[in-house]
Write a protein that holds these residues in place. Sequence first.
Motif, mmCIF file in Angstrom:
data_model
loop_
_atom_site.group_PDB
_atom_site.id
_atom_site.type_symbol
_atom_site.label_atom_id
_atom_site.label_comp_id
_atom_site.label_asym_id
_atom_site.label_seq_id
_atom_site.Cartn_x
_atom_site.Cartn_y
_atom_site.Cartn_z
ATOM 1 N N THR A 1 11.903 1.180 -18.321
ATOM 2 C CA THR A 1 12.809 -0.316 -17.775
ATOM 3 C C THR A 1 14.394 0.278 -18.409
ATOM 4 O O THR A 1 14.265 0.641 -17.256
ATOM 5 N N LYS B 1 4.295 -9.529 -19.823
ATOM 6 C CA LYS B 1 6.041 -8.572 -19.319
ATOM 7 C C LYS B 1 6.496 -8.580 -20.558
ATOM 8 O O LYS B 1 7.652 -8.248 -20.117
ATOM 9 N N SER C 1 7.892 -1.590 -20.773
ATOM 10 C CA SER C 1 6.913 -1.712 -20.239
ATOM 11 C C SER C 1 5.680 -2.232 -20.925
ATOM 12 O O SER C 1 4.867 -1.259 -21.257
ATOM 13 N N ILE D 1 8.119 -5.992 -23.355
ATOM 14 C CA ILE D 1 8.015 -4.312 -23.675
ATOM 15 C C ILE D 1 8.451 -3.940 -24.816
ATOM 16 O O ILE D 1 8.268 -4.502 -25.934
#
Length: 265
Positions: free
Chosen positions: A55, A33, A105, A35
């Motif tokens: 993102t 999860k 991500s 980045i």
Amino acid sequence: MPVIELHDLNHPGAAVFSHLTEAQLRSRVDPEKGIFIAESPKVIRVALNAGYVPTALLCEKKHINGDAADIIRQCGDIPVFTGERQVLASLTGYTLTRGVLCAMSRPKYKNVGEICNNAHRVVVIDGVVDTTNIGAIFRSAAALGIDAVLLTRNSCDPLNRRAIRVSMGSVFLVPWTWIDEPVSSLRDYGFRTAAMALTPKSIPLDAPVLKTISRLAIIMGTEGDGLPQDTITAADYVVRIPMSHHVDSLNVAAAAAVAFWELRE
């Protein structure tokens, strides 16, 4: 594509570019999860073309309709933060030399078997913590025919911002993952192992026997302490680069490039 102009450091969505450390970006609780940040239009394009998912973007105003225009179109409906050069410099802590940052991500890590399935030349990076060296090794690996990169957990994260920048995006081009088992476990996948180390029993890099090996794992250690003794002992071959002028060794990134070229399939 919402464009959000920043006037100070307090906009919540921009925290990813300013307030989060590399460890926080990585999200140790659940790495998948996490980045990472890619910097410069060229590197961001490489990541996007390799399938990495953006993102958020941060770019100087002049780049929205300039160097970053195609990137913004390719990224689709994600927030684009912008502002004057001075504001962005105060936000990130440094002047954006290429004017564009992209938060992306982290991918789901593959296991060693998946990474090595069709590989013939892999490199194992053991305990290398310098971001510049990691980036340079990845760049050489991509350029010189290495099929995959495996890293021990005590090595630097390849998705560190500086490692990405030094690699010129090559970290997105070569499959890589973490290896938790002893390097000798690569024999289960049909590999012979060559530890790059200076020992009395080391053979030269151009030894003919190394040319005959179909699947070879090249093990590189940090230039400070080198490879652990148990890794050297367990290797099928211990290999040295012949030196002149009483120089005993090269920086690990330079040594990797030489080894990759000489041992290419």
